[in-house]
Design an enzyme around this catalytic site. Structure first.
Site, PDB file in Angstrom:
ATOM      1  N   MET A   1       0.733  -1.168   0.003  1.00 17.90           N
ATOM      2  CA  MET A   1      -0.047   0.118   0.001  1.00 17.90           C
ATOM      3  C   MET A   1       0.961   1.358  -0.113  1.00 17.90           C
ATOM      4  O   MET A   1       2.053   1.265   0.523  1.00 17.90           O
ATOM      5  CB  MET A   1      -0.960  -0.152   1.275  1.00 17.90           C
ATOM      6  CG  MET A   1      -1.753  -1.176   1.079  1.00 17.90           C
ATOM      7  SD  MET A   1      -3.422  -0.544   1.255  1.00 17.90           S
ATOM      8  CE  MET A   1      -4.056  -0.268   3.118  1.00 17.90           C
ATOM      9  N   CYS A   2       0.437   2.410  -0.479  1.00 19.15           N
ATOM     10  CA  CYS A   2       0.881   3.496  -0.593  1.00 19.15           C
ATOM     11  C   CYS A   2       0.853   4.157   0.928  1.00 19.15           C
ATOM     12  O   CYS A   2      -0.122   4.163   1.488  1.00 19.15           O
ATOM     13  CB  CYS A   2       0.556   4.510  -1.576  1.00 19.15           C
ATOM     14  SG  CYS A   2       0.299   4.054  -3.177  1.00 19.15           S
ATOM     15  N   ASP A   3       1.789   5.009   1.251  1.00 19.67           N
ATOM     16  CA  ASP A   3       1.992   5.816   2.227  1.00 19.67           C
ATOM     17  C   ASP A   3       2.185   7.162   1.878  1.00 19.67           C
ATOM     18  O   ASP A   3       3.164   7.491   1.049  1.00 19.67           O
ATOM     19  CB  ASP A   3       3.007   5.318   3.319  1.00 19.67           C
ATOM     20  CG  ASP A   3       2.945   3.932   3.745  1.00 19.67           C
ATOM     21  OD1 ASP A   3       1.715   3.782   4.347  1.00 19.67           O
ATOM     22  OD2 ASP A   3       3.863   3.155   3.661  1.00 19.67           O
TER      23      ASP A   3
END
Length: 136
Positions: A1-3
């Site tokens: 997932m992106c942060d």
């Protein structure tokens, strides 16, 4: 997932806003940092990653971080100071990929190319989703 990390200007030492983001792309996939000058697009259409979409004749200058093989971008900023980071949202629902809509990264680039404010960018993304849909 992106942060994604955002620090408004009033909270950091130098008085500048900061936007930082990692990418959830493949580990060895090249990312390009590119700059596209403000320009006229007399045809008023542009080929995004999978489909051709309408766009205004005049677009803003943008600096983007993008996968080498896609038209859109993971994150970027335009000459008006509007900055956006793309976020992946995962689901367990089966959604067939038809490659007949805009990617989240296409939406990001189109919004940056056309927006003078973050509010306008949000409205533009919603309008583009309604008109073209999202895929991939």
């Amino acid at each position: 997932m992106c942060d994604t990390f955002f620090s408004p200007s009033y909270r950091n030492l130098h008085g500048n806003a900061i936007l930082a983001k990692n990418s959830d792309r493949e580990p060895n996939e090249a990312q390009q940092i590119v700059r596209f000058s403000a320009q006229q697009r007399p045809q008023k259409r542009v080929k995004a990653t999978f489909i051709v979409v309408d766009c205004p004749e005049q677009v803003h200058e943008v600096i983007l971080s993008k996968p080498f093989h896609m038209w859109g971008a993971e994150m970027g900023i335009n000459e008006q100071g509007v900055a956006i980071g793309n976020e992946a949202v995962f689901t367990k629902m089966h959604l067939p990929r038809k490659n007949d809509g805009l990617t989240g990264m296409d939406l990001l680039r189109l919004a940056l190319e056309q927006s003078k404010t973050a509010q306008f960018a949000l409205e533009m993304i919603l309008e583009l989703l309604g008109k073209y849909g999202q895929d991939a």
